[in-house]
Design a protein around this motif. Structure first.
Motif, PDB file in Angstrom:
ATOM      1  N   UNK A 396     -11.849 -13.748   1.445  1.00 49.31           N
ATOM      2  CA  UNK A 396     -11.398 -13.074   0.465  1.00 49.31           C
ATOM      3  C   UNK A 396     -11.815 -11.545   0.760  1.00 49.31           C
ATOM      4  N   UNK A 397     -13.069 -11.410   1.189  1.00 48.84           N
ATOM      5  CA  UNK A 397     -13.447  -9.924   1.220  1.00 48.84           C
ATOM      6  C   UNK A 397     -12.397  -9.233   2.410  1.00 48.84           C
ATOM      7  N   UNK A 398     -11.963  -9.721   3.436  1.00 46.05           N
ATOM      8  CA  UNK A 398     -11.223  -9.293   4.513  1.00 46.05           C
ATOM      9  C   UNK A 398      -9.655  -9.051   3.813  1.00 46.05           C
ATOM     10  N   UNK A 399      -9.235  -9.907   2.880  1.00 46.29           N
ATOM     11  CA  UNK A 399      -8.114  -9.558   2.263  1.00 46.29           C
ATOM     12  C   UNK A 399      -8.120  -8.593   1.354  1.00 46.29           C
ATOM     13  N   UNK A 400      -8.980  -8.694   0.600  1.00 50.82           N
ATOM     14  CA  UNK A 400      -9.257  -7.465  -0.420  1.00 50.82           C
ATOM     15  C   UNK A 400      -9.330  -6.036   0.250  1.00 50.82           C
ATOM     16  N   UNK A 401     -10.213  -6.013   1.370  1.00 55.97           N
ATOM     17  CA  UNK A 401     -10.528  -4.725   2.097  1.00 55.97           C
ATOM     18  C   UNK A 401      -8.928  -4.336   2.563  1.00 55.97           C
ATOM     19  N   UNK A 402      -8.273  -5.308   3.280  1.00 52.96           N
ATOM     20  CA  UNK A 402      -7.046  -5.218   3.804  1.00 52.96           C
ATOM     21  C   UNK A 402      -6.015  -4.341   2.861  1.00 52.96           C
ATOM     22  N   UNK A 403      -5.934  -5.044   1.651  1.00 46.49           N
ATOM     23  CA  UNK A 403      -5.053  -4.705   0.433  1.00 46.49           C
ATOM     24  C   UNK A 403      -5.354  -3.308   0.039  1.00 46.49           C
ATOM     25  N   UNK A 405      -7.350  -1.084   1.251  1.00 42.54           N
ATOM     26  CA  UNK A 405      -6.909  -0.027   2.304  1.00 42.54           C
ATOM     27  C   UNK A 405      -5.507   0.468   2.521  1.00 42.54           C
ATOM     28  N   UNK A 406      -4.506  -0.616   2.214  1.00 43.43           N
ATOM     29  CA  UNK A 406      -3.168  -0.367   2.455  1.00 43.43           C
ATOM     30  C   UNK A 406      -2.681   0.292   1.096  1.00 43.43           C
ATOM     31  N   UNK A 407      -3.355  -0.215   0.041  1.00 47.04           N
ATOM     32  CA  UNK A 407      -3.033   0.509  -1.395  1.00 47.04           C
ATOM     33  C   UNK A 407      -3.384   1.777  -1.412  1.00 47.04           C
ATOM     34  N   UNK A 408      -4.593   2.342  -0.888  1.00 49.23           N
ATOM     35  CA  UNK A 408      -4.919   3.555  -0.661  1.00 49.23           C
ATOM     36  C   UNK A 408      -4.054   4.340   0.028  1.00 49.23           C
ATOM     37  N   UNK A 416       2.818   7.654  -7.284  1.00 52.61           N
ATOM     38  CA  UNK A 416       3.223   6.785  -8.368  1.00 52.61           C
ATOM     39  C   UNK A 416       2.479   5.323  -8.341  1.00 52.61           C
ATOM     40  N   UNK A 417       2.254   4.989  -7.101  1.00 59.43           N
ATOM     41  CA  UNK A 417       1.508   3.583  -6.786  1.00 59.43           C
ATOM     42  C   UNK A 417       0.147   3.824  -7.464  1.00 59.43           C
ATOM     43  N   UNK A 418      -0.419   4.801  -7.964  1.00 58.50           N
ATOM     44  CA  UNK A 418      -1.853   4.769  -8.288  1.00 58.50           C
ATOM     45  C   UNK A 418      -1.768   3.794  -9.582  1.00 58.50           C
ATOM     46  N   UNK A 419      -0.720   3.819 -10.447  1.00 53.93           N
ATOM     47  CA  UNK A 419      -0.692   2.969 -11.440  1.00 53.93           C
ATOM     48  C   UNK A 419      -1.076   1.539 -11.276  1.00 53.93           C
ATOM     49  N   UNK A 428     -10.237  -5.765  -9.109  1.00 48.48           N
ATOM     50  CA  UNK A 428     -10.667  -6.723  -8.192  1.00 48.48           C
ATOM     51  C   UNK A 428     -11.369  -6.232  -6.866  1.00 48.48           C
ATOM     52  N   UNK A 429     -10.961  -4.816  -6.333  1.00 50.96           N
ATOM     53  CA  UNK A 429     -11.781  -4.388  -5.426  1.00 50.96           C
ATOM     54  C   UNK A 429     -13.114  -3.903  -5.649  1.00 50.96           C
ATOM     55  N   UNK A 430     -13.488  -3.431  -6.708  1.00 57.07           N
ATOM     56  CA  UNK A 430     -14.904  -3.051  -6.986  1.00 57.07           C
ATOM     57  C   UNK A 430     -15.748  -4.294  -7.512  1.00 57.07           C
ATOM     58  N   UNK A 431     -15.243  -5.302  -8.227  1.00 64.29           N
ATOM     59  CA  UNK A 431     -16.060  -6.543  -8.474  1.00 64.29           C
ATOM     60  C   UNK A 431     -16.364  -7.440  -6.973  1.00 64.29           C
ATOM     61  N   UNK A 432     -15.358  -7.407  -6.300  1.00 68.29           N
ATOM     62  CA  UNK A 432     -15.437  -8.019  -4.885  1.00 68.29           C
ATOM     63  C   UNK A 432     -16.472  -7.380  -4.066  1.00 68.29           C
ATOM     64  N   UNK A 433     -16.515  -5.921  -4.038  1.00 67.98           N
ATOM     65  CA  UNK A 433     -17.306  -5.116  -3.514  1.00 67.98           C
ATOM     66  C   UNK A 433     -18.804  -5.417  -3.648  1.00 67.98           C
ATOM     67  N   UNK A 434     -19.019  -5.264  -5.259  1.00 69.28           N
ATOM     68  CA  UNK A 434     -20.307  -5.604  -5.853  1.00 69.28           C
ATOM     69  C   UNK A 434     -20.909  -6.821  -5.487  1.00 69.28           C
ATOM     70  N   UNK A 435     -20.053  -7.892  -5.395  1.00 68.65           N
ATOM     71  CA  UNK A 435     -20.492  -9.100  -5.248  1.00 68.65           C
ATOM     72  C   UNK A 435     -20.905  -9.488  -3.708  1.00 68.65           C
ATOM     73  N   UNK A 436     -20.098  -8.596  -2.806  1.00 68.22           N
ATOM     74  CA  UNK A 436     -20.539  -8.823  -1.429  1.00 68.22           C
ATOM     75  C   UNK A 436     -21.775  -7.732  -1.333  1.00 68.22           C
ATOM     76  N   UNK A 437     -21.863  -6.910  -2.002  1.00 67.88           N
ATOM     77  CA  UNK A 437     -23.146  -6.112  -1.608  1.00 67.88           C
ATOM     78  C   UNK A 437     -24.520  -7.000  -2.341  1.00 67.88           C
ATOM     79  N   UNK A 438     -24.375  -7.729  -3.562  1.00 61.14           N
ATOM     80  CA  UNK A 438     -25.609  -8.517  -4.043  1.00 61.14           C
ATOM     81  C   UNK A 438     -25.669  -9.685  -2.725  1.00 61.14           C
TER      82      UNK A 438
END
Length: 717
Positions: A396-403, A405-408, A416-419, A428-438
């Protein structure tokens, strides 16, 4: 030196062969006029010449309009009702505003415009001829735009193809077209006749956009005869003259490389013989042998990649990009890339020699592969999902980080993709990141706690958070810590008991030995009477027997503890064996002042035991009660069958205070008489415990105040 010369020669041969194979078909035996580049250039020149000079396109007087085009024009902006409504929506608000402002003249103007456009729309749906004329007018305007765009390119055309000269005649009209002066020694010349005329070759069509649709201009059908030349002097003075010099230069360099390759092959087969030992004695070879399997393979792949796909291809690319105006720069660049490519070829060939010498058989390859980091990593990868939740979280972490980065990156390309990026980041991104930091923070806590355990800190509990695998790991660490703490405690206890054992053994052996030495010296006295001598001899005999008993008991308990004692099991009646043991000590029991209360079951209780050894258990327990029970008290001994086991229990009131730690009574030379004033050896219970353990039974001691209770359990046989 010879080995490096061989490597360099072979590398030059390989570079020459690969270069000739790559560019030879394009350059060998061909002049510039035979190349595809020149043919493409000449076709483009002819097409542009016809369009711009010989037969420029003219505007058509009338265009064909189909029924589909008429229908498309009418409904381009919707149905009749929709278009009328659109016009009204456009004008009515302004008309109402002007009317409210009492601006009658503006109301009249806007109303006239609105009604005129509505009438025009209705006319479009009523009159096909009117629509046809409008479409023809649109096409005519689009055609003029296209023609003007083409003709505006004439100046650029004449500048780009300034070295072309020609003398051509329109075979239909006889009109003559000339440019420059034809000469007898042109760089290029092509004759056209009535049979083989010059004409457009359909490779280039000019168009403009009409109603978002490509509309092609009619191409020229004119034919021309005459001569087209490329003037040698004009070509040399133009920028395109570099193409000819480039072609010749590249072809000469390829001839040189081919000649060097042939010369190198001759040298390799005559003067420069391959000597493998010279490369295997190189100091760096021995260091290379110790490198991991994947490092050797990776280094070979790296040098091979830079030798061929990057090095040689880049060198040939530079070679084909001749910069005529700066020949010295061209030579330096080509030489630089050639030497770099040569270096990587030398390194690649050297490694190939080492690899073929080092890996002579498949067993050697498999041996190093089995110890390689790559295989260990692949093997460890299997354990990534040993705990499925950890493996899933990792994915999950790898998939979230990949997408993420791709989204950024997508936002940087298309803002317009910022929407989508903002809510995806927030939910999605921040909750997963905070979960992994925890998770990583908790992991650091566990690692720090593990270090503390290793340093000897065993008191603080590791926090257990949730039910994750890390929480389970924390639970296991707490259990491990508790086990270590108990182990340390037991070790300390063992050291204490070991010290007491040495002290007790020394005391119990020294006491009779001292008496023996003392009375032996007394018996040496000459004037000793016969009565005293007999008394001393009796004391010596008693002390010797005491010393013998101690040594035999110590030897026996040590033998049982080492597991060297053999048992001769047979079916024994526990009840009868118990009665025999008590009968054996009837005299001692009678003189002890104790009241023994013996309880025996009516039915025999059979056990599978070594009768002699099991009698020793009963003997030691009875002697222990006689020695350490409080005089004038009762001693209870009972035997009964409970849940498939024979249970023998002895209870008495102790003569000495035992304390609460009853486990130490099983230790060797441990006695309830701490002052060691009785005749016991302190080995009785230790021997009994060892015999019971050898038979697969259990023996436990319970103390309640001064009540001492021994319970022995053994499976019924």
């Amino acid at each position: 030196m010879k080995k490096w010369l061989w490597l360099t020669t072979l590398s030059i041969v390989l570079i020459g062969i690969f270069s000739v194979m790559e560019l030879g078909p394009k350059y060998f035996g061909k002049s510039y006029l035979e190349t595809s580049e020149f043919k493409e250039e000449y076709n483009h020149f002819i097409n542009r010449l016809i369009v711009l000079e010989l037969d420029p396109p003219t505007a058509a007087t009338e265009f064909t309009v189909t029924a589909d085009e008429i229908e498309e024009y009418r409904t381009r902006y919707g149905t009749l009702a929709q278009q009328v409504q659109s016009i009204q929506d456009q004008y009515n608000p302004d008309i109402e505003e002007a009317r409210e402002n009492e601006n009658d003249s503006l109301v009249e103007i806007l109303s006239a415009e609105r009604d005129g456009k509505i009438d025009e729309i209705r006319n479009n749906f009523a009159d096909d001829e009117a629509v046809r004329e409008k479409i023809q007018e649109e096409k005519f305007r689009a055609e003029r735009v296209a023609i003007n765009g083409i003709l505006n390119d004439e100046a650029n055309f004449n500048s780009h193809y300034s070295y072309y000269v020609y003398d051509l005649i329109n075979t239909e009209t006889g009109e003559n077209f000339t440019k420059g002066v034809l000469n007898s020694r042109p760089f290029f010349e092509k004759e056209y006749t009535d049979a083989v005329p010059l004409q457009a070759n359909n490779e280039e069509l000019f168009y403009t956009n009409y109603n978002n649709t490509e509309m092609y201009l009619p191409e020229s059908n004119a034919e021309f005869s005459g001569t087209v030349q490329i003037d040698r002097e004009l070509l040399a003075a133009s920028d395109n003259g570099a193409s000819i010099i480039q072609h010749t230069t590249v072809k000469n360099v390829l001839y040189l490389l081919g000649a060097l390759a042939i010369a190198g092959i001759v040298l390799l087969f005559t003067r420069l013989r391959f000597e493998q030992d010279a490369y295997l004695k190189m100091p760096f070879y021995f260091k290379w042998q110790s490198w991991p399997f994947e490092v050797k393979g990776g280094l070979l792949l790296f040098t091979a990649m830079f030798a061929l796909p990057f090095g040689l291809v880049n060198t040939l690319s530079v070679l084909e990009s001749v910069y005529v105006n700066d020949v010295s720069y061209f030579i330096l660049q080509t030489l630089k890339y050639f030497l770099l490519t040569l270096l990587f070829f030398v390194l690649t060939v050297l490694q190939i020699i080492w690899i073929f010498s080092h890996y002579k058989n498949a067993e050697k390859i498999m041996e190093e592969f089995k110890s390689s980091y790559l295989l260990r990593s692949l093997q460890m990868a299997r354990f990534a999902f040993l705990k499925k939740s950890i493996g899933v979280q990792m994915l999950i972490l790898l998939v979230v980080v990949f997408f993420w980065g791709f989204g950024t990156l997508l936002v940087m390309i298309e803002f317009a993709a910022i929407i989508i990026w903002i809510p995806a980041t927030l939910f999605i991104g921040l909750p997963v990141l905070l979960m992994m930091i925890n998770r990583f923070g908790y992991l650091n806590i566990l690692m720090d706690s593990t270090r503390a355990i290793a340093d000897g800190s065993l008191n603080e509990q590791i926090p257990v958070r949730g039910k994750s695998p890390l929480a389970q790991h924390a639970t296991h660490l707490n259990r491990l810590k508790e086990g270590v703490r108990l182990s340390v405690s037991e070790q300390a206890k063992s050291e204490r008991l070991k010290t007491e054992l040495i002290t007790n053994v020394s005391h119990d052996l020294r006491t009779p030995l001292t008496s023996i030495i003392t009375y032996t010296d007394l018996m040496k006295t000459p004037e000793l009477s016969t009565e005293d001598r007999l008394m001393y001899a009796e004391i010596l005999d008693r002390k010797s027997q005491r010393l013998k008993t101690l040594i035999e008991d110590l030897f026996e308990v040590s033998k049982m503890a080492s597991g060297n004692m053999e048992l001769h099991r047979q079916r024994v009646d526990f009840s009868q064996l118990k009665m025999q043991a008590f009968a054996e000590h009837a005299e001692d029991i009678s003189s002890s002042g104790l009241d023994f209360r013996i309880s025996t079951p009516e039915q025999p209780v059979y056990i599978m035991a070594d009768g002699q050894k099991w009698w020793r258990v009963l003997d030691n327990l009875i002697l222990n009660a006689i020695k350490y029970a409080l005089p004038g008290t009762r001693v209870y001994a009972s035997l009964k069958e409970i849940n498939g086991q024979a249970e023998f229990v002895m209870k008495n009131v102790t003569r000495f205070e035992l304390g609460e730690n009853t486990d130490e009574l099983f230790e060797r030379f441990k006695r309830g008489d701490v002052a060691r004033q009785t005749e016991g050896s302190g080995l009785g219970l230790a021997i009994a415990q060892s015999i019971v353990d050898l038979h697969g039974g259990t023996m436990k001691i319970e103390v309640d105040g001064d009540l001492f209770k021994v319970t022995v359990l053994l499976p019924i046989g």
